[in-house]
Design an enzyme around this catalytic site. Structure first.
Site, short mmCIF file in Angstrom:
data_model
loop_
_atom_site.label_atom_id
_atom_site.label_comp_id
_atom_site.label_asym_id
_atom_site.label_seq_id
_atom_site.Cartn_x
_atom_site.Cartn_y
_atom_site.Cartn_z
N ASP A 13 -58.37 -30.10 -31.40
CA ASP A 13 -57.71 -31.20 -32.10
C ASP A 13 -56.99 -30.76 -33.37
OD1 ASP A 13 -58.73 -33.05 -30.19
OD2 ASP A 13 -60.66 -32.85 -31.19
N LYS A 16 -52.15 -29.17 -31.70
CA LYS A 16 -51.36 -28.23 -30.90
C LYS A 16 -50.24 -28.93 -30.13
CE LYS A 16 -55.19 -26.96 -28.83
NZ LYS A 16 -56.20 -27.60 -29.66
N GLY A 40 -56.91 -33.64 -24.98
CA GLY A 40 -56.08 -34.83 -25.17
C GLY A 40 -55.02 -34.47 -26.19
N HIS A 41 -53.79 -34.36 -25.75
CA HIS A 41 -52.72 -34.02 -26.67
C HIS A 41 -51.89 -35.25 -26.95
CE1 HIS A 41 -52.99 -29.49 -25.52
NE2 HIS A 41 -53.94 -29.88 -26.33
N GLN A 228 -58.34 -27.15 -26.50
CA GLN A 228 -59.54 -26.94 -27.32
C GLN A 228 -59.25 -25.91 -28.42
OE1 GLN A 228 -60.26 -26.70 -23.59
NE2 GLN A 228 -60.20 -28.90 -23.80
#
Ligand code: IMP
Ligand code: MG
Length: 419
Positions: A13, A16, A40-41, A228
């Protein structure tokens, strides 16, 4: 610079997704190499929020080819739903998004095992419940159902799933996965696979290894997108509080079959403070009002599970360690704007273990360390722009790695380029 890796150098988080989206403007290929829908992006484009779990963050740029590599574990339902959502928003995926035929599938029983183990465990990991651990177990256990298997005759596919499930599910659990109530679900899954195979078929690529190597031979710019963070690596991270894939750049090589010396640039993404979701050591963790303020200002809630993220100060030794094991050549600092509403900001530069001061991050002892948080930036909020520049210089000096940019907000434009 043809082969650039984007690596998180904390516990994930770090932001990225936004950086990959930005750098993808100049990339020919954006390639995701590990993890699964635990990631989750969050991208914000024209004020609209798009959360991607599996599709690479380069998808918003029509000229880029997006690849999901062999060492990713793919939940086909989530992938198909993401494709449908993107296409509904006018973002074309056909002919530019590809998943390797060697990629392993995450099936409902992986999620069931993941959640069941967490519920039973006395020492919880705090997984995302997306079936990641069990899916990787199947992969190294040589029983995974890979994308290519979807196209084998249904009877053989059924046999493969049956075998995989029996091996994945230890004896005491057999009654769970194969309980009469579950058999119907299993049949439904097996019956749905031909449709999933049909829908996925246009996106499947054989021999992605040659595709990527040939692109690099032709000097194409390939951006490898990590998920990650380095401290969640399952060997060199804070084991056992880690994810089940390798999160550092070596995974690019094992996933795509790209030789290590082909990687030309490794950009470490570091958040201006630290967050962590799930259990595990976190020396600079804050509690109470300061943590709440960071969480609120930084919208620190998991993009996958919605869980509130644990928040704390920037941890110099932790980031230094992550950069060392990842071979980071430059850093992009993210979410610096979030500090603006803190009265004063701190950075940790050493740990305390009883009367000993320790300057290095060390996986073995980390859970016993307390952060000294000895660097103070007082009155931050009264002069946040001056402080922000001084903060960047300080962190750059501490890490001795160039900070090439700082992100000052979720929008694409909110970037301060420094080099
Ligand atoms: P799993 O990857 O779902 O097995 O979860 C293992 C650990 O990694 C848990 O602490 C999760 O919260 C953490 N984790 C997994 N994916 C992410 C991510 O994308 N960002 C931050 N933490 C993650
Ligand atoms: Mg995330």
């Amino acid at each position: 610079m043809p082969a650039t890796a984007i690596i998180g150098v904390q516990w994930g988080d770090e932001g990225k997704g936004k950086i990959v989206d930005l750098l993808a403007q100049k990339a020919d290929i954006v390639a995701r190499f590990q993890g699964g829908a635990n990631a989750g992006h969050t991208l914000v484009v024209d004020g609209k929020k798009i959360v991607l779990h599996l599709v690479p963050s380069g998808i918003l740029h029509p000229q880029t080819i997006c690849l999901i590599g062999p060492e990713v574990v793919v939940d086909p339902e989530i992938l198909l739903a993401e494709i449908a959502e993107l296409e509904a928003n006018g973002i074309k995926c056909k002919d530019r998004l590809f998943v390797s035929n060697r990629t392993s599938l995450v099936l409902p029983y992986h999620k069931e095992l993941d959640q069941r183990r967490e519920n039973r465990a006395s020492k919880k990991i705090g997984t995302t419940g997306r079936g990641i651990g069990p899916a990787y177990e199947d992969l190294v256990g040589r029983r995974a159902i890979r994308v290519a298997s979807l196209f084998s005759p249904l009877t053989s596919l059924r046999d493969q799933i049956d075998t995989a499930m029996r091996q994945a599910d230890p004896a005491p659990f057999q009654s769970v996965l194969f309980a009469p109530s579950k058999i119907r679900e299993l049949n439904e899954l097996q019956n749905s696979l031909p449709l999933i195979a049909d829908q996925l078929q246009p996106f499947v690529m054989r021999d992605m290894t040659s595709f990527v190597n040939e692109a690099l031979d032709a000097d194409k710019h390939v951006l490898f997108e990590g998920a990650q963070g380095a401290l969640l690596d399952y060997v060199n991270g804070t084991y056992p509080y880690v994810t089940s894939s390798h999160t550092h750049p070596a995974a690019i090589c094992t996933s795509f079959g790209v030789a290590p010396q082909r990687l030309t640039k490794i950009i470490g993404i570091a958040k201006a403070y630290t967050t962590r979701v799930g259990e595990g050591p976190f020396p600079t963790e804050l509690h109470g009002k300061k943590a709440e303020q960071l969480r609120a200002d930084g919208a620190e809630f998991g993009a996958t599970t919605g869980r509130p993220r644990r928040c704390g100060w920037f941890d110099r030794p932790a980031v230094e360690y992550a950069c060392k094991i990842s071979g980071v050549t430059e850093i992009i600092l993210t979410k610096l704007d979030v500090l603006a509403r803190q009265p004063n900001v701190r950075v940790n530069s050493s740990y305390q273990l009883r009367d000993k001061r320790i300057g290095r991050f060390n996986i073995e002892d980390i859970s016993e360390y307390f952060a000294n948080n000895e660097i103070n930036f007082p009155d931050w909020e009264t002069n946040s722009s001056v402080n922000a520049r001084y903060y960047i210089q300080t962190i750059e000096g501490l890490l001795d790695i160039p900070i090439i940019a700082a992100s000052m907000g979720a929008e694409r434009e909110a970037m301060m380029w420094l080099k």
